[in-house]
Design a protein around this motif. Structure first.
Motif, short mmCIF file in Angstrom:
data_model
loop_
_atom_site.label_atom_id
_atom_site.label_comp_id
_atom_site.label_asym_id
_atom_site.label_seq_id
_atom_site.Cartn_x
_atom_site.Cartn_y
_atom_site.Cartn_z
N GLN A 199 0.83 -1.20 0.00
CA GLN A 199 0.00 0.00 0.00
C GLN A 199 0.87 1.26 0.00
N ALA A 200 1.93 1.25 0.79
CA ALA A 200 2.83 2.41 0.82
C ALA A 200 3.47 2.64 -0.54
N GLU A 201 3.87 1.57 -1.22
CA GLU A 201 4.45 1.72 -2.55
C GLU A 201 3.43 2.24 -3.55
N ARG A 202 2.19 1.76 -3.47
CA ARG A 202 1.14 2.26 -4.37
C ARG A 202 0.96 3.75 -4.18
N GLU A 203 0.93 4.21 -2.95
CA GLU A 203 0.76 5.64 -2.70
C GLU A 203 1.99 6.44 -3.12
N TYR A 204 3.18 5.91 -2.84
CA TYR A 204 4.42 6.62 -3.16
C TYR A 204 4.58 6.80 -4.67
N TYR A 205 4.16 5.80 -5.45
CA TYR A 205 4.32 5.86 -6.89
C TYR A 205 3.04 6.23 -7.63
N ASP A 206 2.02 6.72 -6.94
CA ASP A 206 0.75 7.10 -7.55
C ASP A 206 0.94 8.33 -8.43
N PRO A 207 0.77 8.19 -9.76
CA PRO A 207 1.01 9.32 -10.66
C PRO A 207 0.11 10.53 -10.36
N ALA A 208 -1.14 10.29 -9.98
CA ALA A 208 -2.05 11.40 -9.68
C ALA A 208 -1.57 12.19 -8.46
N LEU A 209 -1.12 11.48 -7.44
CA LEU A 209 -0.61 12.15 -6.24
C LEU A 209 0.66 12.93 -6.55
N LEU A 245 9.74 14.05 -10.12
CA LEU A 245 9.83 13.57 -11.49
C LEU A 245 10.52 12.20 -11.55
N ALA A 246 11.50 11.98 -10.70
CA ALA A 246 12.15 10.67 -10.63
C ALA A 246 11.14 9.61 -10.18
N ARG A 247 10.31 9.95 -9.19
CA ARG A 247 9.27 9.02 -8.74
C ARG A 247 8.26 8.75 -9.85
N LEU A 248 7.90 9.79 -10.61
CA LEU A 248 6.94 9.64 -11.70
C LEU A 248 7.51 8.73 -12.79
N MET A 249 8.78 8.91 -13.12
CA MET A 249 9.41 8.04 -14.12
C MET A 249 9.49 6.59 -13.61
N ALA A 250 9.81 6.43 -12.34
CA ALA A 250 9.85 5.09 -11.75
C ALA A 250 8.46 4.46 -11.77
#
Length: 83
Positions: free
Chosen positions: A28-38, A68-73
């Motif tokens: 769940q934490a990974e889903r939130e961390y990498y959520d493009p909308a967030l 941006l690094a998180r978004l690309m990941a």
């Protein structure tokens, strides 16, 4: 699971449950961390703070780089899941 195996592994049940719960929390934490909308909302918030003078350009650039690094990941992870 057989009766003997069930009885012998019964003391490990709380450990298995704890491990399963920890795995669900991590997912769940990974889903939130990498959520493009967030991530996009956070980028928009940085723009608002910069426009309001609450963030200096260097801080804003550093935060944007991280997001941006998180978004690309996130995009890479989504492509990997689609395969």
């Amino acid at each position: 699971m057989g009766l003997i195996t069930g009885l012998l592994t019964l003391p490990l049940a709380p450990v298995r449950a704890t491990v399963a719960l920890a795995e669900q929390i991590r997912q769940q934490a990974e889903r939130e961390y990498y959520d493009p909308a967030l991530i996009r909302r956070q980028l928009e918030q940085i723009d608002v703070l910069r426009a309001g003078g609450e963030l200096d350009p260097d801080e804003a650039a550093a935060l944007e780089d991280e997001l941006l690094a998180r978004l690309m990941a996130s995009n890479d992870r989504q492509r990997g899941e689609a395969r």
